[in-house]
Design an enzyme around this catalytic site. Structure first.
Site, PDB file in Angstrom:
ATOM      1  N   GLU A  72       2.043   3.406   3.039  1.00  0.00           N
ATOM      2  CA  GLU A  72       2.555   2.715   4.230  1.00  0.00           C
ATOM      3  C   GLU A  72       4.083   2.680   4.182  1.00  0.00           C
ATOM      4  O   GLU A  72       4.726   1.633   4.182  1.00  0.00           O
ATOM      5  CB  GLU A  72       1.884   1.333   4.326  1.00  0.00           C
ATOM      6  CG  GLU A  72       0.361   1.494   4.487  1.00  0.00           C
ATOM      7  CD  GLU A  72      -0.451   0.210   4.358  1.00  0.00           C
ATOM      8  OE1 GLU A  72       0.146  -0.879   4.339  1.00  0.00           O
ATOM      9  OE2 GLU A  72      -1.699   0.310   4.273  1.00  0.00           O
TER      10      GLU A  72
ATOM     11  N   GLU B 115       0.766  -5.489  10.798  1.00  0.00           N
ATOM     12  CA  GLU B 115       0.377  -4.081  10.747  1.00  0.00           C
ATOM     13  C   GLU B 115       1.270  -3.377  11.758  1.00  0.00           C
ATOM     14  O   GLU B 115       1.150  -3.602  12.963  1.00  0.00           O
ATOM     15  CB  GLU B 115      -1.099  -3.905  11.135  1.00  0.00           C
ATOM     16  CG  GLU B 115      -2.081  -4.559  10.177  1.00  0.00           C
ATOM     17  CD  GLU B 115      -2.351  -3.729   8.921  1.00  0.00           C
ATOM     18  OE1 GLU B 115      -1.774  -2.628   8.779  1.00  0.00           O
ATOM     19  OE2 GLU B 115      -3.140  -4.194   8.091  1.00  0.00           O
TER      20      GLU B 115
ATOM     21  N   HIS C 180       0.855  -1.193   0.000  1.00  0.00           N
ATOM     22  CA  HIS C 180       0.000   0.000   0.000  1.00  0.00           C
ATOM     23  C   HIS C 180       0.886   1.235   0.000  1.00  0.00           C
ATOM     24  O   HIS C 180       1.774   1.379   0.843  1.00  0.00           O
ATOM     25  CB  HIS C 180      -0.939  -0.031   1.208  1.00  0.00           C
ATOM     26  CG  HIS C 180      -1.997  -1.090   1.062  1.00  0.00           C
ATOM     27  ND1 HIS C 180      -2.397  -1.915   2.086  1.00  0.00           N
ATOM     28  CD2 HIS C 180      -2.715  -1.461  -0.039  1.00  0.00           C
ATOM     29  CE1 HIS C 180      -3.333  -2.746   1.627  1.00  0.00           C
ATOM     30  NE2 HIS C 180      -3.533  -2.493   0.356  1.00  0.00           N
TER      31      HIS C 180
ATOM     32  N   HIS D 103       2.611  -4.137   6.627  1.00  0.00           N
ATOM     33  CA  HIS D 103       1.688  -3.022   6.379  1.00  0.00           C
ATOM     34  C   HIS D 103       1.732  -2.078   7.573  1.00  0.00           C
ATOM     35  O   HIS D 103       2.365  -2.365   8.583  1.00  0.00           O
ATOM     36  CB  HIS D 103       0.256  -3.548   6.215  1.00  0.00           C
ATOM     37  CG  HIS D 103       0.033  -4.289   4.933  1.00  0.00           C
ATOM     38  ND1 HIS D 103      -0.710  -3.784   3.895  1.00  0.00           N
ATOM     39  CD2 HIS D 103       0.488  -5.497   4.517  1.00  0.00           C
ATOM     40  CE1 HIS D 103      -0.710  -4.651   2.899  1.00  0.00           C
ATOM     41  NE2 HIS D 103       0.004  -5.707   3.244  1.00  0.00           N
TER      42      HIS D 103
HETATM   43  O1  0X9 Z   1      -6.908  -4.203   4.405  1.00  0.00           O
HETATM   44  C1  0X9 Z   1      -5.754  -4.618   4.201  1.00  0.00           C
HETATM   45  O2  0X9 Z   1      -5.330  -4.904   3.082  1.00  0.00           O
HETATM   46  C2  0X9 Z   1      -4.783  -4.751   5.370  1.00  0.00           C
HETATM   47  N1  0X9 Z   1      -4.861  -3.587   6.210  1.00  0.00           N
HETATM   48  S1  0X9 Z   1      -4.297  -2.128   5.653  1.00  0.00           S
HETATM   49  O3  0X9 Z   1      -4.690  -1.099   6.566  1.00  0.00           O
HETATM   50  N2  0X9 Z   1      -2.709  -2.138   5.668  1.00  0.00           N
HETATM   51  O4  0X9 Z   1      -4.776  -1.931   4.346  1.00  0.00           O
HETATM   52  C3  0X9 Z   1      -5.158  -5.968   6.205  1.00  0.00           C
HETATM   53  C4  0X9 Z   1      -5.171  -7.237   5.434  1.00  0.00           C
HETATM   54  C5  0X9 Z   1      -5.303  -8.410   6.347  1.00  0.00           C
HETATM   55  N3  0X9 Z   1      -6.417  -9.257   6.009  1.00  0.00           N
HETATM   56  C6  0X9 Z   1      -7.638  -9.149   6.629  1.00  0.00           C
HETATM   57  N4  0X9 Z   1      -7.868  -8.261   7.545  1.00  0.00           N
HETATM   58  N5  0X9 Z   1      -8.587 -10.012   6.299  1.00  0.00           N
HETATM   59 ZN    ZN Z   2      -1.680  -2.027   3.956  1.00  0.00          ZN
END
Ligand code: 0X9
Ligand code: ZN
Ligand code: CA
Ligand code: CA
Ligand code: CA
Length: 422
Positions: free
Chosen positions: A181, A385, A178, A312
């Site tokens: 990030e 994260e 992303h 992330h």
């Molecule tokens: O939404 C995402 O892609 C990730 N969080 S972010 O804030 N960095 O965008 C989390 C992905 C992990 N997978 C799930 N939460 N199912």
């Molecule tokens: Zn992310």
């Protein structure tokens, strides 16, 4: 933690107009709304199911902390969340907050003023080259492919006899999927620095470099990252820079992987959404590059990569598959396998102070990298994260003074992943 894009592409005039318009919003506007994107706190989403409901409205979820979600939403989305029964309170005007964080005029060739300690794409490539030239015997730099805009996606391999493909467990670290990030790019570069400059002096580092083959991809989305810092201020950009059918720019790379792509309401089919999954699985060149690299590590029918972390920001979490379902045990995941994810995940979380969970415990996603790494290749794959645990716009843009402590913080977790990659 995904986000709605800041509408900046139309030029500075738009921002100025928004700033003029929003001067009235603090003065007790009835519904607490801003005309453009607002940063809101959402209360009442206490379960993963409710948080998935919030996420499905298309708002950009920045983080989840102590029962409250922080989201970036437009006026209609804020109203829709209220209509669904959530308690929604306005924290501020998103564009204005990004402007305030921008820190004024910066050198175009680097991060905004005061944050130059972060690596631009060019600086990242230079850092890999200099690690390689200082430690030629244990490094090899190559490219896993190129981005939509044509940038190389460099990968560095770190191992004794790096030029040879030895029969040693391989481990992969990936960062900056992303765009905004940026702390994660620094995480990968810190891994590179630790396992090259520590070789021969640090016993643990030396043992890992001798026994494993460590692959590091510091940026999976350099087009997005460069766009995010273009113009001397942060753009709040998440996706890649590939236009969709309707001309809107950007696919969410972490919804574009080929395992159960688009299966389960964990992504959007609309090109303007922050979690746009793309027109087909692996439609993004960056995702194709990562997938073909990992596919290429199947040697003699055996996947060589045994462990993986995709970094992330933010929320300070250690997450493991699956993200597409709340089930722990399902097709492709036995109880024993799930227990292994849990115990290694909990051990890593104990080392860095993050919170461990199955990724769907945060919210449902489909087409994310860890689901693909495990579902397709049975790689012990985690999504971290990183810092901070919460914090609106600041969350994506911690000052560069935070780089050293927040990357070093994961040394123990990285070592635990390495020792479990067998
Ligand atoms: O939404 C995402 O892609 C990730 N969080 S972010 O804030 N960095 O965008 C989390 C992905 C992990 N997978 C799930 N939460 N199912
Ligand atoms: Zn992310
Ligand atoms: Ca820099
Ligand atoms: Ca080796
Ligand atoms: Ca090998």
């Amino acid at each position: 933690m995904h986000i709605t894009r800041r509408v900046l592409g139309a030029g500075a005039g738009v921002t100025a107009a928004v700033l003029v318009l929003v001067t009235g919003w603090q003065a007790g506007a009835a519904e607490e709304q801003v005309p453009g994107q607002g940063l809101y706190q959402v209360r009442g989403a206490d379960t993963a199911v409710e948080r998935t409901d919030v996420s499905r409205t298309g708002v950009d979820v920045l983080g989840v902390r102590e029962g409250a979600m922080e989201v970036v939403a437009g006026p209609a989305q804020a109203a829709a969340l209220r209509a669904q029964g959530f308690t929604v309170s306005l924290l501020g005007d998103w564009a204005a907050m990004l402007d305030a964080r921008g820190g004024g005029v910066a050198r175009a060739a680097d991060f905004p003023a005061g944050d130059e300690g972060y690596h631009t794409y060019e600086e990242m490539v230079a850092a890999l080259r200099s690690a390689a030239s200082a430690h030629p015997a244990i490094t090899a730099v190559s490219s896993i492919g190129s981005t939509y805009e044509g940038r190389d996606l460099p990968v560095i391999k770190i191992s004794d006899n790096a030029a040879a493909d030895e029969d040693e467990p391989e481990v992969l670290f990936t960062c900056n999927m992303h765009a905004r990030e940026h702390l994660t790019t620094e995480m990968c570069l810190h891994i590179v620095d630790r396992f090259t400059s520590g070789y021969g002096t640090d016993d643990g580092v030396t043992a890992n470099v001798d026994a494993k083959e460590i692959w590091v991809v510091p940026s999976q989305n350099p087009d997005g990252a460069e766009f995010d810092i273009s113009g001397g201020e942060y753009q709040g950009w998440r996706k890649n820079r590939q236009p969709g059918d309707d001309g809107t720019v950007g696919t969410d790379l972490n919804r574009n992987f080929s395992y159960k792509w688009g299966c389960c309401g964990g992504s959007s089919g609309s090109p303007s959404a922050e979690t746009y999954r793309g027109p087909s699985a692996a439609s993004a060149p960056e995702v194709r590059a990562v997938q073909s690299f990992v596919d290429s590590r199947v040697v003699g029918g055996v996947q060589q990569i045994k462990g993986h972390i995709d970094f992330h920001t933010y929320s300070e979490l250690v997450l493991w598959p699956f993200g597409f379902t709340h089930d722990t045990v399902t097709e492709g995941m036995t109880q024993e396998e799930y227990d292994r994810f849990t115990s290694v995940g909990e051990e890593m979380a104990a080392s860095n102070g993050y919170t461990p969970d199955q990724s769907s415990g945060l919210y449902i996603t489909d087409g994310d990298i860890t689901d693909w790494m495990w579902g397709q290749h049975k790689v012990l794959s985690y999504c971290f994260e990183m810092y901070p645990s919460g914090g609106g716009v600041e969350g994506f843009y911690p000052p560069d003074e935070d780089i050293a402590p927040q990357t070093t913080r994961n040394d123990g977790a990285v070592d635990i992943l390495l020792s479990n990659a067998t």
